[in-house]
Design a protein around this motif. Structure first.
Motif, short mmCIF file in Angstrom:
data_model
loop_
_atom_site.label_atom_id
_atom_site.label_comp_id
_atom_site.label_asym_id
_atom_site.label_seq_id
_atom_site.Cartn_x
_atom_site.Cartn_y
_atom_site.Cartn_z
N TYR A 109 0.86 -1.18 0.00
CA TYR A 109 0.00 0.00 0.00
C TYR A 109 0.90 1.24 0.00
CZ TYR A 109 -3.25 -3.58 1.52
OH TYR A 109 -3.98 -4.74 1.61
N GLY A 110 0.51 2.23 -0.80
CA GLY A 110 1.38 3.39 -0.90
C GLY A 110 0.68 4.63 -1.42
N TYR A 111 1.46 5.68 -1.52
CA TYR A 111 0.97 6.95 -2.02
C TYR A 111 2.08 7.62 -2.83
CZ TYR A 111 4.01 9.17 1.41
OH TYR A 111 5.11 9.56 2.11
N ILE A 112 1.70 8.53 -3.71
CA ILE A 112 2.65 9.39 -4.42
C ILE A 112 2.02 10.79 -4.49
CG2 ILE A 112 4.19 9.63 -6.39
CD1 ILE A 112 3.44 6.84 -7.29
N LEU A 113 2.80 11.79 -4.12
CA LEU A 113 2.37 13.18 -4.18
C LEU A 113 3.32 13.94 -5.10
CD1 LEU A 113 1.89 13.81 -0.34
CD2 LEU A 113 0.18 12.96 -1.96
N THR A 114 2.79 14.61 -6.12
CA THR A 114 3.62 15.30 -7.09
C THR A 114 3.13 16.73 -7.29
OG1 THR A 114 3.98 13.22 -8.27
CG2 THR A 114 4.59 15.23 -9.42
N LEU A 115 4.06 17.67 -7.19
CA LEU A 115 3.76 19.08 -7.46
C LEU A 115 4.60 19.52 -8.64
CD1 LEU A 115 2.27 21.68 -6.59
CD2 LEU A 115 4.28 22.22 -5.18
N GLY A 165 5.76 6.98 -0.97
CA GLY A 165 5.93 6.06 0.14
C GLY A 165 5.14 4.79 -0.11
N TYR A 166 5.70 3.65 0.25
CA TYR A 166 4.97 2.39 0.15
C TYR A 166 5.41 1.47 1.28
CZ TYR A 166 9.10 1.69 -2.85
OH TYR A 166 10.37 1.70 -3.37
N LYS A 167 4.47 0.60 1.68
CA LYS A 167 4.72 -0.25 2.84
C LYS A 167 4.12 -1.63 2.60
CE LYS A 167 4.00 -0.55 7.84
NZ LYS A 167 5.43 -0.84 8.08
N SER A 168 4.92 -2.64 2.90
CA SER A 168 4.46 -4.02 2.89
C SER A 168 5.36 -4.81 3.83
CB SER A 168 4.50 -4.62 1.49
OG SER A 168 5.83 -4.91 1.10
N PHE A 215 7.10 -7.16 2.87
CA PHE A 215 8.25 -7.56 2.06
C PHE A 215 9.26 -6.42 1.95
CE2 PHE A 215 10.21 -8.14 -2.21
CZ PHE A 215 10.89 -9.31 -1.94
N TYR A 216 8.79 -5.18 1.72
CA TYR A 216 9.69 -4.05 1.58
C TYR A 216 8.91 -2.76 1.77
CZ TYR A 216 13.15 -0.83 -0.38
OH TYR A 216 14.04 0.18 -0.56
N SER A 217 9.52 -1.81 2.49
CA SER A 217 8.90 -0.49 2.69
C SER A 217 9.97 0.58 2.46
CB SER A 217 8.35 -0.36 4.11
OG SER A 217 7.36 -1.34 4.36
N ASP A 218 9.52 1.75 2.00
CA ASP A 218 10.48 2.81 1.74
C ASP A 218 9.74 4.14 1.56
OD1 ASP A 218 12.91 4.03 1.37
OD2 ASP A 218 13.58 2.64 -0.19
N ALA A 219 10.52 5.23 1.62
CA ALA A 219 10.02 6.57 1.32
C ALA A 219 11.05 7.24 0.42
CB ALA A 219 9.81 7.38 2.59
N ILE A 220 10.61 7.80 -0.68
CA ILE A 220 11.51 8.31 -1.70
C ILE A 220 11.11 9.74 -2.06
CG2 ILE A 220 12.28 8.02 -4.11
CD1 ILE A 220 11.81 5.02 -3.74
N VAL A 221 12.10 10.58 -2.30
CA VAL A 221 11.86 11.92 -2.82
C VAL A 221 12.49 12.03 -4.21
CG1 VAL A 221 11.64 13.06 -0.60
CG2 VAL A 221 13.90 12.82 -1.64
N ARG A 222 11.83 12.79 -5.08
CA ARG A 222 12.32 12.97 -6.45
C ARG A 222 12.24 14.44 -6.83
NH1 ARG A 222 8.87 8.59 -7.03
NH2 ARG A 222 9.97 6.62 -7.32
N GLY A 223 13.02 14.78 -7.81
CA GLY A 223 12.96 16.11 -8.40
C GLY A 223 13.46 16.04 -9.82
N GLY A 224 13.02 16.96 -10.64
CA GLY A 224 13.47 16.95 -12.01
C GLY A 224 12.80 18.01 -12.85
N ALA A 225 13.03 17.94 -14.14
CA ALA A 225 12.50 18.94 -15.06
C ALA A 225 12.19 18.28 -16.40
CB ALA A 225 13.51 20.08 -15.26
N ALA A 226 11.32 18.95 -17.16
CA ALA A 226 10.95 18.49 -18.50
C ALA A 226 10.99 19.66 -19.47
CB ALA A 226 9.55 17.87 -18.48
N TYR A 227 11.31 19.36 -20.72
CA TYR A 227 11.38 20.38 -21.76
C TYR A 227 10.55 19.95 -22.95
CZ TYR A 227 13.24 23.60 -25.25
OH TYR A 227 13.37 24.56 -26.23
#
Length: 322
Positions: A209-215, A231-234, A236-248
């Motif tokens: 079970y997890g969530y993703i929030l994107t601005l 973030g996702y949790k089970s 078997f494996y759980s983690d929290a990740i942050v991302r950043g980037g750009a598009a053209y």
């Protein structure tokens, strides 16, 4: 002042077309983030989103280092209804693992998902945003309607082959995946906030079970940037990740992107970055869209037929040089 009034009047004509249909004038890619947008690509539109990435892991407890690369590939196709799109989502990864005692390789599909997404609520459907031709500030001010999100649901299935090292079972399995998707437009669409609430591997020994929030923020007609938390949790494996980037935006139908991701723990610590490309074919849709809308308007008011043709030619001309 006359130029400003003409620009705002043109915007008033274009805004209803933007919100009444899933299709937009420029490509609307889910890359480089991981969230699905609430809106579909548009009926008869096909879109491909592909990326390559490098990954590095270090696990303090298991005492291993890993590095490798992977590719992800998504096909989106709008069919039957404007609000409906079908999705094929694939991810393949290859890694080298080094421990104090041995080294080994791991490679397989991390993800093989087939499913469909349907827009169940659009706050802008049958809504006409009135443009104030006398006030630039009024047109860019906050509107309470922006707090109401578009809402979609996704339903699909994971297809896992036997002896997949990225899966918790040695057997091949098919398991359901569902998601609730919301999307808000702020500041006239310059800011977009998307949430995904996900239930994955349903019915298996290790559901996730997890969530993703994107601005996302559009800096101008070509550049946009994003920040994301996943973030996702089970069991078997759980983690929290942050991302950043750009598009053209290369053209109305092509986009390139780059992003970097990391987590906050050391079991394992993960760092990866990648680049991607998105492309869509909308030739079938554009022919139908222009012909139907123009014919309907011409029937209602024949005197506007020349103006409609002029606007269509202008949009094509601008798209060619953007």
């Amino acid at each position: 002042m006359l130029k400003i009034k003409n620009l705002l009047s043109t915007s008033l004509l274009l805004i209803p077309q933007f919100f009444f249909a899933q299709y937009t004038d420029v490509i609307n890619s889910n890359r480089p983030g991981e969230t699905m947008s609430a809106y579909a690509v548009g009926k008869s539109v096909i879109q491909a989103e592909i990326g390559v990435y490098g990954i590095k892991e270090k696990h303090d407890l298991l005492n291993y280092d890993a590095s490798g690369f992977g590719t992800d590939f998504t096909i989106r196709y709008g069919a039957f209804l404007e609000q409906l799109e079908f999705i094929v989502d694939l991810q393949y990864q290859m890694e080298n693992f080094d421990t104090p005692y041995t080294s080994y390789k791991k490679n397989n599909f991390r993800q093989t998902v087939l499913g469909a997404k349907y827009l169940i609520y659009d706050p802008y459907k049958n809504y006409k945003d009135e443009v104030n031709i006398y006030s630039y500030r009024a047109n860019r001010s906050f509107k309470w309607r922006e707090l109401i999100p578009a809402v979609s649901v996704f339903a699909g299935a994971n297809f896992i082959g036997a002896n997949n090292p990225y899966y918790f079972s040695p057997n091949s399995e098919i398991s359901p995946k569902v998601a609730l998707v919301t999307q808000n437009l702020f500041g006239g669409g310059r800011w977009v906030f998307v949430t995904n609430i996900i239930a994955d591997y349903i019915g298996t020994d290790y559901p996730s079970y997890g969530y993703i929030l994107t601005l996302t923020h559009g800096f101008n007609a070509k550049w946009s940037g994003f920040v994301e938390n996943q973030g996702y949790k089970s069991d078997f494996y759980s983690d929290a990740i942050v991302r950043g980037g750009a598009a053209y935006l290369l053209s109305p139908n092509m986009q390139i992107d780059a992003s970097i991701s990391t987590n906050f723990k050391n079991t394992p610590s993960v760092l990866y970055g990648g680049v991607g490309f998105s492309w869509r074919y909308d030739g079938w849709y554009k022919e139908k869209q222009i012909e139907v809308k123009n014919n309907e308007r011409a029937k209602k008011n024949p005197d506007n037929e020349k103006e409609i043709d002029y606007q269509a030619r202008e949009r094509k001309r601008k798209a060619k040089y953007e």
